[in-house]
Design a protein around this motif. Structure first.
Motif, short mmCIF file in Angstrom:
data_model
loop_
_atom_site.label_atom_id
_atom_site.label_comp_id
_atom_site.label_asym_id
_atom_site.label_seq_id
_atom_site.Cartn_x
_atom_site.Cartn_y
_atom_site.Cartn_z
N ARG A 1 0.94 -1.13 -0.06
CA ARG A 1 -0.01 -0.13 0.13
C ARG A 1 0.68 1.27 0.00
N VAL A 2 1.98 1.49 0.74
CA VAL A 2 2.89 2.43 1.04
C VAL A 2 3.32 2.48 -0.32
N THR A 3 4.00 1.53 -1.00
CA THR A 3 4.67 1.74 -2.27
C THR A 3 3.67 2.08 -3.57
N ASP A 4 2.47 1.47 -3.30
CA ASP A 4 1.31 2.14 -4.44
C ASP A 4 1.07 3.47 -3.92
N ASP A 5 1.18 4.08 -3.05
CA ASP A 5 0.92 5.62 -2.67
C ASP A 5 2.23 6.32 -3.24
N PRO B 1 1.61 8.09 -9.11
CA PRO B 1 1.80 8.84 -10.44
C PRO B 1 2.64 8.12 -11.71
N LEU B 2 3.14 6.81 -11.33
CA LEU B 2 3.70 6.06 -12.38
C LEU B 2 2.88 4.92 -12.81
N ASP B 3 2.95 4.73 -14.08
CA ASP B 3 2.26 3.38 -14.62
C ASP B 3 3.14 2.26 -14.30
N ALA B 4 2.72 0.85 -14.58
CA ALA B 4 3.35 -0.02 -14.27
C ALA B 4 4.52 -0.41 -14.91
N LYS B 5 4.80 0.14 -16.11
CA LYS B 5 6.08 0.13 -16.73
C LYS B 5 7.00 0.94 -16.23
N ASP B 6 6.70 2.28 -15.98
CA ASP B 6 7.61 2.93 -15.45
C ASP B 6 8.04 2.66 -13.89
N ARG B 7 6.98 2.07 -13.16
CA ARG B 7 7.48 1.33 -11.83
C ARG B 7 8.50 0.25 -12.05
N GLU B 8 8.38 -0.49 -13.09
CA GLU B 8 9.42 -1.40 -13.51
C GLU B 8 10.87 -0.94 -13.88
#
Length: 143
Positions: A111-115, A119-126
């Protein structure tokens, strides 16, 4: 003179502060802090570790490790066992209760990481994760 937000190091520092605040707030309900979580997270990957190893792997001062292990032992999340190779040393081992607590805190961690990364989509997060790993691994090689 560059603006403060043009400095990547400063942005990483600010993100680290925010991340630490959010993680510590989430972990409070379990009686833990981020340093406890990191120690538990490491112990779940090994059969046990000497306190000296924990200090080296996590980058914490040896005296801080003693205090962290004491806290976790009081909560029943770890135990100290005699080291097979040196009876003066103790190996810190994660208990079943510690595994359960880690499983519970992992939900909050997501939850913390998602918060933080909202602003980033899945590809940006990867991509961010891969870049942080590369920088972190390089830093580990130096230490």
């Amino acid at each position: 003179m560059r603006a403060l937000h043009a400095d990547t190091g400063y942005l990483l520092y600010r993100l680290g502060l925010r991340s630490g605040q959010l993680f510590n707030s989430m972990l409070e309900e379990y009686g833990l802090r981020l340093r406890h979580y990191a120690l538990l997270r490491y112990l779940v990957t090994v059969e046990g570790a000497l306190q000296r190893e924990l200090s080296e792997r996590l980058g914490y001062d040896p005296s801080a490790i003693v205090s962290l292990v004491d806290d976790l032992q009081t909560l029943g999340f770890v135990v100290r066992r005699p080291s097979p190779g040196d009876r003066r040393s103790r190996v810190v081992v994660l208990t079943d209760k510690g595994r359960d607590a880690l499983r519970d805190t992992d939900k909050g961690s997501r939850r913390v990481t998602d918060d933080l990364l909202g602003p980033l989509d899945a590809k940006d997060r990867e991509t961010l994760h891969a870049l942080l790993l590369r920088v972190s691994d390089r830093d580990q090689d130096r230490g």
